[in-house]
Design an enzyme around this catalytic site. Sequence first.
Site, short mmCIF file in Angstrom:
data_model
loop_
_atom_site.label_atom_id
_atom_site.label_comp_id
_atom_site.label_asym_id
_atom_site.label_seq_id
_atom_site.Cartn_x
_atom_site.Cartn_y
_atom_site.Cartn_z
CB CYS A 265 -63.76 -23.28 -10.12
SG CYS A 265 -64.64 -24.78 -10.55
CB CYS B 132 -63.57 -26.05 -7.75
SG CYS B 132 -63.02 -26.13 -9.47
#
Length: 318
Positions: A86, A89
């Site tokens: 991600c 993230c």
Amino acid sequence: MTNPRASAAKSAAMSAALSGAVDLSALKARAEAQRNAPPPSSGAPAGGGGAASAAVIDVTEATFQAEVVERSLQQLVVVDLWADWCGPCKQLSPVLERLAEQSGGAWVLAKVDVDANPRIAQVFGVQSIPTVVAIAGGQPVNAFSGALPEPEIRQWLDQLLEALKGKLPGIPPSGAGGAEEPEDPRFTEAEAAFERGDFAAAEAAYQRILDVEPANELAKAGLAQVRFAARAAEADPSAVTRADASPDDLDAQFAAADYEVATGKVEDGFSRLIETVRRTAGPDRNRVREHLVGLFDLFDPADERVAAARRNLASALF
């Protein structure tokens, strides 16, 4: 650029969706089943980062109950749901880690790799990552998704900590340990009305303070005390009999719990509502939980009766 109002609305919507809807019983059972399993490797996971100190901890399905739910009975726990693949993230996690380190122990960051721990993401109903969930008193209290700018995250955290001051043992009330503040005539008016039993005047006085200062925790606490006193003044012993005869009548349970707390049977009142939480779901469960938390607010957060009831409530919810 992120729209602050849109972000706030999204956060509020996610918080409302989480409240009363998260069931962590499966995680708790899994944790208990793995209680005697060998500890996980101390190596840091890839991508999202590992726990660097007590302010940042890595959490798994096996440790979630102890590290998040039980810890949140003492202090705010912020859960960061991330994955190595991600991109956002990798932008958000370092910001959260830095803020946790700088908080001086005001809150703890619990990092969850959703690929390695999919059940945690499932019980929170996470549809995208990164998602961040705030847990306090054993329950979700707010959340947001996406890599918000650092100023918005700081504001989000500040608002949470302000709202939780004095409500958890690890978050002392405003002004604790500091110099005594001068007496506020607005509070003097409210307290005088309360002492003479004029609950309507006391409620109006506290409400006037909150109309100007919606985040004033002292006024919120005072208003809660006044409203409870007004309810308790109308209660009578038959409330308990009616509630025992009608376990599914929420209003009867509320009246009985108020009577029990008002007459010194605090544990009985708390236990009554905790058992009602166990029997209910959805909006009804939320009503019971909110009434119980309102009763908690009448006491010192360090009161052992409140601490024990919070633990039992967390067990009933999750």
